[in-house]
Design a protein around this motif. Structure first.
Motif, mmCIF file in Angstrom:
data_model
loop_
_atom_site.group_PDB
_atom_site.id
_atom_site.type_symbol
_atom_site.label_atom_id
_atom_site.label_comp_id
_atom_site.label_asym_id
_atom_site.label_seq_id
_atom_site.Cartn_x
_atom_site.Cartn_y
_atom_site.Cartn_z
ATOM 1 N N PRO A 24 0.832 -1.213 0.000
ATOM 2 C CA PRO A 24 0.000 0.000 0.000
ATOM 3 C C PRO A 24 0.864 1.259 0.000
ATOM 4 O O PRO A 24 1.817 1.357 0.773
ATOM 5 N N THR A 25 0.530 2.231 -0.861
ATOM 6 C CA THR A 25 1.280 3.497 -0.890
ATOM 7 C C THR A 25 0.328 4.667 -1.135
ATOM 8 O O THR A 25 -0.798 4.481 -1.572
ATOM 9 N N MET A 26 0.856 5.867 -0.880
ATOM 10 C CA MET A 26 0.132 7.087 -1.253
ATOM 11 C C MET A 26 0.782 7.735 -2.473
ATOM 12 O O MET A 26 0.537 8.908 -2.765
ATOM 13 N N GLY A 27 1.612 6.966 -3.196
ATOM 14 C CA GLY A 27 2.195 7.479 -4.429
ATOM 15 C C GLY A 27 3.369 8.417 -4.185
ATOM 16 O O GLY A 27 3.908 8.506 -3.091
ATOM 17 N N GLY A 32 12.315 4.039 -1.085
ATOM 18 C CA GLY A 32 11.716 3.368 0.079
ATOM 19 C C GLY A 32 10.559 2.484 -0.353
ATOM 20 O O GLY A 32 10.491 1.292 -0.007
ATOM 21 N N HIS A 33 9.647 3.053 -1.134
ATOM 22 C CA HIS A 33 8.517 2.265 -1.641
ATOM 23 C C HIS A 33 9.014 1.097 -2.502
ATOM 24 O O HIS A 33 8.518 -0.021 -2.402
ATOM 25 N N SER A 35 11.755 -0.465 -2.427
ATOM 26 C CA SER A 35 12.383 -1.548 -1.649
ATOM 27 C C SER A 35 11.307 -2.530 -1.146
ATOM 28 O O SER A 35 11.543 -3.733 -1.091
ATOM 29 N N LEU A 36 10.132 -2.002 -0.807
ATOM 30 C CA LEU A 36 9.044 -2.892 -0.370
ATOM 31 C C LEU A 36 8.566 -3.739 -1.547
ATOM 32 O O LEU A 36 8.285 -4.939 -1.395
ATOM 33 N N TYR A 67 -0.554 17.355 -1.044
ATOM 34 C CA TYR A 67 0.302 16.165 -0.990
ATOM 35 C C TYR A 67 0.843 15.892 -2.402
ATOM 36 O O TYR A 67 0.086 15.903 -3.375
ATOM 37 N N PHE A 142 5.194 -3.157 4.654
ATOM 38 C CA PHE A 142 5.186 -1.803 5.204
ATOM 39 C C PHE A 142 6.611 -1.433 5.618
ATOM 40 O O PHE A 142 7.443 -2.312 5.856
ATOM 41 N N GLN A 149 2.909 3.082 12.786
ATOM 42 C CA GLN A 149 1.978 2.451 11.834
ATOM 43 C C GLN A 149 2.192 0.938 11.799
ATOM 44 O O GLN A 149 1.231 0.158 11.750
ATOM 45 N N PRO A 170 13.178 -2.462 6.269
ATOM 46 C CA PRO A 170 13.994 -1.387 6.850
ATOM 47 C C PRO A 170 13.796 -0.035 6.158
ATOM 48 O O PRO A 170 13.430 0.012 4.976
ATOM 49 N N THR A 171 14.096 1.010 6.888
ATOM 50 C CA THR A 171 14.000 2.377 6.354
ATOM 51 C C THR A 171 15.105 2.615 5.326
ATOM 52 O O THR A 171 16.282 2.367 5.607
ATOM 53 N N VAL A 172 14.725 3.118 4.162
ATOM 54 C CA VAL A 172 15.708 3.464 3.135
ATOM 55 C C VAL A 172 16.037 4.950 3.283
ATOM 56 O O VAL A 172 15.138 5.784 3.428
ATOM 57 N N ALA A 179 15.814 10.058 6.028
ATOM 58 C CA ALA A 179 14.899 8.996 5.605
ATOM 59 C C ALA A 179 14.120 9.461 4.375
ATOM 60 O O ALA A 179 13.613 10.584 4.342
HETATM 61 P P1 AMP Z 1 3.452 6.264 2.040
HETATM 62 O O1 AMP Z 1 3.325 6.375 0.555
HETATM 63 O O2 AMP Z 1 4.264 7.367 2.644
HETATM 64 O O3 AMP Z 1 2.138 6.022 2.731
HETATM 65 O O4 AMP Z 1 4.312 4.960 2.322
HETATM 66 C C1 AMP Z 1 3.913 3.714 1.842
HETATM 67 C C2 AMP Z 1 4.744 2.649 2.488
HETATM 68 O O5 AMP Z 1 6.127 2.876 2.211
HETATM 69 C C3 AMP Z 1 4.597 2.644 4.017
HETATM 70 O O6 AMP Z 1 4.580 1.312 4.485
HETATM 71 C C4 AMP Z 1 5.844 3.360 4.458
HETATM 72 O O7 AMP Z 1 6.266 3.003 5.754
HETATM 73 C C5 AMP Z 1 6.846 2.889 3.417
HETATM 74 N N1 AMP Z 1 7.960 3.822 3.341
HETATM 75 C C6 AMP Z 1 7.902 5.169 3.198
HETATM 76 N N2 AMP Z 1 9.133 5.707 3.218
HETATM 77 C C7 AMP Z 1 9.995 4.679 3.407
HETATM 78 C C8 AMP Z 1 11.420 4.578 3.537
HETATM 79 N N3 AMP Z 1 12.211 5.650 3.480
HETATM 80 N N4 AMP Z 1 11.941 3.350 3.709
HETATM 81 C C9 AMP Z 1 11.162 2.239 3.790
HETATM 82 N N5 AMP Z 1 9.826 2.273 3.662
HETATM 83 C C10 AMP Z 1 9.240 3.473 3.488
#
Ligand code: AMP
Length: 280
Positions: A24-27, A32-33, A35-36, A67, A142, A149, A170-172, A179
């Motif tokens: 799931p994302t907000m685009g 980071g996205h 990597s998921l 946004y 996530f 979250q 992990p956080t990218v 971050a």
């Molecule tokens: P968002 O589009 O901001 O709602 O993020 C969608 C997903 O990407 C969420 O699960 C976030 O936690 C993850 N996410 C956002 N930024 C990063 C990052 N820098 N590293 C890893 N995951 C991220």
């Protein structure tokens, strides 16, 4: 890559692509996205990504209308990453007329982000429920970037006996440690430089922890000192909390570790970040 908008289109596409992993994302996608997406692809082969800026998780004075969005670019990135299915619902596809059912995860949503953003996690839990019910993924991915979250959604899945494997990645970060976040797009050059204060503060706490400090107030002070030296930073909160219930702690149990987290406004955007102080 199939791109669908309505629930009916999604249901038809989903039937041809199972088992599915969901991201799931907000685009306004970044590494980071992606990597998921890569992790989901490696684990399950077939990946769906939702791109939806969810209005119910934004407060009335937050940045819903501004946004950042760039769907064409997002779709290019997702196609390159080998995504099978992209769901780009409109607000009415998620919240049809007369919608009035919400999911409240109690206990872990009244602190940190939840305290500063009332209703935020109700919106998050509700939309993730709808996404899960519509996509029916076997697993959902996530980022640790949004630590609270992760805790909230894990609890929701457990409490409501949802049959989805929640995977936290992990956080990218950028090369200088910031971050990655869609909201970094709001930063001009000066504020972008100042925004490294979040990771600098977290690393100050982490190195004190690594050197043997277990007093949580001492770690919070380390973070506050770094933040105070950055005039462009307006601190929301600084926290050393239990990794499970997110309550502030006095002394860190070395066998449990803790979550160091903070929210800081740097010019326009409100940025969040965290590091796990791992058990030792
Ligand atoms: P968002 O589009 O901001 O709602 O993020 C969608 C997903 O990407 C969420 O699960 C976030 O936690 C993850 N996410 C956002 N930024 C990063 C990052 N820098 N590293 C890893 N995951 C991220």
């Amino acid at each position: 890559m199939r791109i669908v908008t309505t629930r009916a289109e999604l249901a038809a596409a989903r039937a041809e692509a199972t088992p599915l992993a969901l991201v799931p994302t907000m685009g306004f996608l970044h590494e980071g996205h992606l990597s998921l997406v890569r992790r989901a692809k490696a684990d399950h082969g077939t990946v769906a990504v939702s791109v939806f800026v969810n209005p119910t998780q934004f407060g009335p004075s937050e940045d819903l209308s501004t946004y950042p969005r760039d769907l064409a670019r997002d779709l290019d990135l997702l196609a390159d990453a080998g995504v099978d299915l992209v769901w780009t619902p409109r607000v009415e596809d998620i919240y049809p007329g007369g919608f009035s059912t919400y999911v409240d995860v109690e206990g872990v949503t009244d602190v940190l982000e939840g305290a500063e953003r009332p209703g935020h996690f109700r919106g998050v839990a509700t939309v993730v429920n709808i996404l899960f019910n519509a996509v029916r993924p076997v697993a959902a991915y996530f980022g640790q970037k949004d630590a609270q979250q992760c805790v909230v959604l894990r609890k929701m899945v457990r409490d409501l006996a949802m049959d989805v494997d929640v995977v936290i990645c992990p956080t990218v970060r950028e090369a200088d440690g910031l971050a990655m976040s869609s909201r970094n797009a709001y930063l001009d050059e000066t504020h972008r430089a100042a925004a490294t204060v979040l990771i600098r503060a977290l690393r100050a706490a982490e190195s004190a922890w690594a050197a043997g400090e277990t007093d949580a107030d001492a770690l919070r002070s380390r973070m506050q000192t770094v933040l105070a030296a950055e005039p462009l930073a307006q601190v929301g909160y600084v926290s050393i909390a239990d990794t499970d219930d997110l309550r502030e702690i006095d002394a860190i149990d070395p066998a449990r570790g803790a979550l160091a987290s903070l929210a800081v406004r740097v010019g326009k955007p409100r940025l969040i970040d965290n590091l796990l102080l791992t058990p030792r």
